[in-house]
Scaffold this motif. Structure first.
Motif, mmCIF file in Angstrom:
data_model
loop_
_atom_site.group_PDB
_atom_site.id
_atom_site.type_symbol
_atom_site.label_atom_id
_atom_site.label_comp_id
_atom_site.label_asym_id
_atom_site.label_seq_id
_atom_site.Cartn_x
_atom_site.Cartn_y
_atom_site.Cartn_z
ATOM 1 N N LYS A 155 14.792 42.265 67.478
ATOM 2 C CA LYS A 155 15.774 41.163 68.393
ATOM 3 C C LYS A 155 15.389 40.042 68.089
ATOM 4 N N ARG A 156 16.386 40.224 66.329
ATOM 5 C CA ARG A 156 16.209 38.923 65.616
ATOM 6 C C ARG A 156 17.746 38.466 66.073
ATOM 7 N N GLY A 157 18.430 38.827 66.682
ATOM 8 C CA GLY A 157 19.888 39.461 67.100
ATOM 9 C C GLY A 157 20.100 39.021 68.394
ATOM 10 N N ALA A 158 19.059 39.688 69.516
ATOM 11 C CA ALA A 158 19.145 39.221 70.405
ATOM 12 C C ALA A 158 17.853 37.687 70.610
ATOM 13 N N ALA A 159 17.432 37.930 70.158
ATOM 14 C CA ALA A 159 16.698 36.395 70.204
ATOM 15 C C ALA A 159 18.061 35.515 69.986
ATOM 16 N N ALA A 160 18.664 35.380 68.782
ATOM 17 C CA ALA A 160 19.562 34.256 68.471
ATOM 18 C C ALA A 160 20.433 34.048 69.533
ATOM 19 N N LEU A 161 20.411 34.820 69.985
ATOM 20 C CA LEU A 161 21.913 34.662 71.334
ATOM 21 C C LEU A 161 21.082 33.067 71.635
ATOM 22 N N ALA A 180 12.524 34.078 73.929
ATOM 23 C CA ALA A 180 13.608 34.534 73.742
ATOM 24 C C ALA A 180 13.390 36.267 73.118
ATOM 25 N N TYR A 181 12.099 36.387 72.072
ATOM 26 C CA TYR A 181 11.374 36.954 71.656
ATOM 27 C C TYR A 181 10.514 38.167 73.028
ATOM 28 N N ALA A 182 10.084 37.561 74.041
ATOM 29 C CA ALA A 182 9.470 38.004 74.761
ATOM 30 C C ALA A 182 10.703 38.642 75.879
ATOM 31 N N ASP A 183 11.361 38.094 76.081
ATOM 32 C CA ASP A 183 12.663 38.307 76.723
ATOM 33 C C ASP A 183 13.488 39.368 76.054
ATOM 34 N N ALA A 184 13.536 38.964 74.925
ATOM 35 C CA ALA A 184 14.398 40.811 74.498
ATOM 36 C C ALA A 184 13.381 42.014 74.633
ATOM 37 N N LEU A 185 11.892 41.896 74.563
ATOM 38 C CA LEU A 185 11.202 43.081 74.306
ATOM 39 C C LEU A 185 10.962 43.273 75.615
ATOM 40 N N GLU A 186 10.648 42.533 76.963
ATOM 41 C CA GLU A 186 11.174 43.129 78.058
ATOM 42 C C GLU A 186 11.904 43.683 78.300
ATOM 43 N N ALA A 187 13.523 43.056 78.257
ATOM 44 C CA ALA A 187 14.609 43.622 78.600
ATOM 45 C C ALA A 187 15.041 44.985 78.521
ATOM 46 N N ALA A 188 14.613 44.959 76.834
ATOM 47 C CA ALA A 188 14.337 46.620 75.879
ATOM 48 C C ALA A 188 13.379 47.675 76.698
ATOM 49 N N HIS A 189 11.917 47.367 77.560
ATOM 50 C CA HIS A 189 11.836 47.663 77.340
ATOM 51 C C HIS A 189 10.833 48.555 77.030
ATOM 52 N N THR A 249 18.234 31.118 70.946
ATOM 53 C CA THR A 249 18.105 29.674 69.776
ATOM 54 C C THR A 249 18.120 30.637 68.290
ATOM 55 N N ASP A 250 18.737 28.797 67.887
ATOM 56 C CA ASP A 250 18.791 29.239 66.725
ATOM 57 C C ASP A 250 18.173 29.807 65.407
ATOM 58 N N ALA A 251 17.122 29.390 65.947
ATOM 59 C CA ALA A 251 15.703 29.563 64.937
ATOM 60 C C ALA A 251 15.418 31.246 64.920
ATOM 61 N N ALA A 252 16.122 31.954 66.098
ATOM 62 C CA ALA A 252 15.721 33.333 65.614
ATOM 63 C C ALA A 252 16.561 33.381 64.073
ATOM 64 N N GLU A 253 16.881 32.572 63.415
ATOM 65 C CA GLU A 253 17.715 33.134 61.914
ATOM 66 C C GLU A 253 16.953 32.538 61.352
ATOM 67 N N TYR A 254 16.029 31.574 61.534
ATOM 68 C CA TYR A 254 14.701 31.032 60.469
ATOM 69 C C TYR A 254 13.703 31.944 60.143
ATOM 70 N N VAL A 255 13.412 33.363 61.010
ATOM 71 C CA VAL A 255 12.182 34.405 60.677
ATOM 72 C C VAL A 255 12.400 34.395 59.523
ATOM 73 N N GLN A 256 11.150 35.153 58.621
ATOM 74 C CA GLN A 256 12.155 36.252 57.182
ATOM 75 C C GLN A 256 10.268 36.509 57.170
ATOM 76 N N ALA A 257 10.363 37.152 55.795
ATOM 77 C CA ALA A 257 8.925 37.894 55.515
ATOM 78 C C ALA A 257 8.532 36.741 53.979
ATOM 79 N N PRO A 258 6.824 36.627 54.631
ATOM 80 C CA PRO A 258 6.563 36.068 53.810
ATOM 81 C C PRO A 258 6.818 37.025 52.168
ATOM 82 N N ALA A 259 6.831 35.811 51.015
ATOM 83 C CA ALA A 259 7.373 36.399 49.988
ATOM 84 C C ALA A 259 5.499 36.583 49.117
ATOM 85 N N TYR A 260 6.346 38.280 48.294
ATOM 86 C CA TYR A 260 4.655 39.023 47.367
ATOM 87 C C TYR A 260 4.997 39.614 46.928
#
Length: 465
Positions: free
Chosen positions: A290-296, A55-64, A298-309
């Motif tokens: 691109k999380r919003g585009a990827a979430a269309l 989903a991310y790869a497709d979103a990156l290509e679609a947005a050039h 797969t729901d898995a895009a909603e769980y992507v997060q930054a590592p805590a530090y």
């Protein structure tokens, strides 16, 4: 004195060389401005990550975008981590507790998983020691999940058994159960508790807890907590502490009643340490933009997060360190346009400057060649004027006449091809007239000599000869 071959200094050769240099410069600029294509190793095939990365790869290509992904699929996260470690991939989906690449640095957490062990409250299973002699149900699982469960039980002095039969006092019997049959397995007394290594907020986790709640008295569900999670993490440093917040699963009463401390593992997007900070920051930025585009897709895009530090030092010196480029994005310290593309701009500037210098030199050289050519023509005309005065041979005079005509035609061509200055053309006109006048005098003297000797001489261009 050594000189260049004549063909090198020809106008056509120099123009061709200039065109070639321009072509090389254009190709270099095109190459430098192309999108960066990164190879990403993705696993497991039956997990959520392949769909997420696609989903991310497709979103990156679609947005050039200036970053693109080339996907390499693997059956297991051990293989994807190995692909990053041996250089077959620039990025990889990695589960650190399975295999942590020695050259891998974290960009983002794709999915956090926690070990959730639930049972009806009447079973009285609220801690790991109380699992002794119990039957623990588990749905579809992977070897990495069993490794985690076996190590955690071993920390509490328990052994995991997968063979059928009654569980002994110091063992926990693992019973495979289809996810849809969890409630039935509790009712039929085939299991005493159920374990799942899953993102706590995932729909499947909610469904599993709901199934346990359906067979519990008053809907009360007990969760097994890892109270000494800090010591467990010290023992197994590639795991991570996870807290399931109270009320996450809803219900009346709320489930869980209080926060539940446990441990888990994470699926991470990691990059090779040698990947530039600029590219790593770009990839991390695109993950979230691109999380919003990827979430269309797969729901898995909603769980992507930054590592805590807590601090940058802590992030780069952690047991599972974060890539400096990702930190640049998280701390909004990404390089500006000049900082990011300064080297490229410098290279392009140097290339353009070099091409301009070469073209200027070519132009100057062509002008010099043209001046040299007209000077050669004028010098030859003056030489002819000097030679003609001493000539009496009719054939030699005729040859000079032909040569002067040829030189005059060369001068005419020179004048038509460019705009010569007035002084040069005046000098050329005087030189031609002088050469022809001198030759005419030679003809006349040759005719007089022939008349005196009684041998008339016919010369080309001689009137009345």
């Amino acid at each position: 004195m050594w000189t260049l071959p004549a063909w090198i200094l020809r106008r056509e050769t120099l123009l061709l060389a200039g065109a070639a240099l321009l072509g090389v410069g254009g190709v270099a600029a095109w190459y430098l401005l192309q999108a960066t294509v990164l190879t990403i190793a993705v696993a497991p095939r039956d997990g959520t990550e392949p769909g997420l990365i696609k989903a991310y790869a497709d979103a990156l290509e679609a947005a050039h975008e200036n970053v693109r992904l080339k996907i390499l699929s693997f059956d297991d996260v051990r293989e994807s981590a190995a692909a990053l470690q041996d250089g077959r991939a620039d990025l990889a989906v990695v589960r650190p507790d399975v295999l942590l690449p020695t050259n891998g640095l974290t960009l983002a957490i794709l999915r956090d998983q926690a070990m959730v062990i639930a049972s009806p409250e009447q079973a009285g299973i609220t801690s790991f020691p109380k699992l002794a002699g119990k039957r623990l149900g588990i749905a579809a699982h992977r070897d990495a999940d069993l490794w985690l469960l076996r190590n955690l039980l071993g920390y509490y002095g328990l052994t995991l058994e997968e063979a059928a039969g009654p569980a002994r006092d110091s063992t926990v019997l693992l019973v495979p159960v289809d996810q849809e049959a969890v409630a039935g397995a509790f009712r039929e007394k085939r299991i005493d508790a159920f374990v799942s290594i899953i993102a706590p907020s995932a729909p499947k986790a909610l469904a599993l807890v709901s199934a346990v709640q359906g067979v519990a008295r008053g809907g009360k569900v007990a969760f097994v907590a890892v109270e000494d999670d800090g010591a467990v993490i010290e023992r197994f440093p590639r795991l991570q502490a996870v807290t399931v917040p109270g009320g996450l699963f809803g219900g009346r009463p709320k489930l869980p009643a209080d926060d539940v401390k446990t441990v888990g593992a994470s699926y991470r997007l990691m990059a090779r340490a040698s990947l530039s900070r600029v590219v790593a920051a770009d990839v991390t930025q695109q993950l979230f933009e691109k999380r919003g585009a990827a979430a269309l897709a797969t729901d898995a895009a909603e769980y992507v997060q930054a590592p805590a530090y807590d601090t940058t030092v802590a992030a780069t010196s952690a047991r599972i360190p974060i890539h400096p480029g990702a930190i640049d994005y998280y701390e909004r310290d990404q390089h500006g346009f000049i900082e990011r593309y300064g080297d490229t701009l410098y290279l392009l500037g140097a290339l353009v400057g070099g091409l301009v210098s070469v073209l200027a030199w070519i132009r100057q050289r062509l002008a010099s060649l043209r001046r040299e050519r007209i000077d050669q023509l004028l010098d030859r005309l003056l030489e002819i004027a000097g030679q003609a005065r001493a000539l009496r041979d009719p054939a030699a005079i005729e040859a000079l006449t032909v040569e002067v005509d040829a030189l005059a035609m060369d001068i005419v061509r020179y004048a038509r091809e460019r705009e010569p200055d007035t002084r040069t053309m005046s000098a050329a006109s005087v030189a031609i007239d002088t050469a022809r006048a001198t030759i005419a005098d030679c003809r006349a003297r040759a005719a007089e000599d022939g008349a005196r000797t009684g041998r008339p001489v016919r010369l080309h261009g001689a009137a009345g000869a």
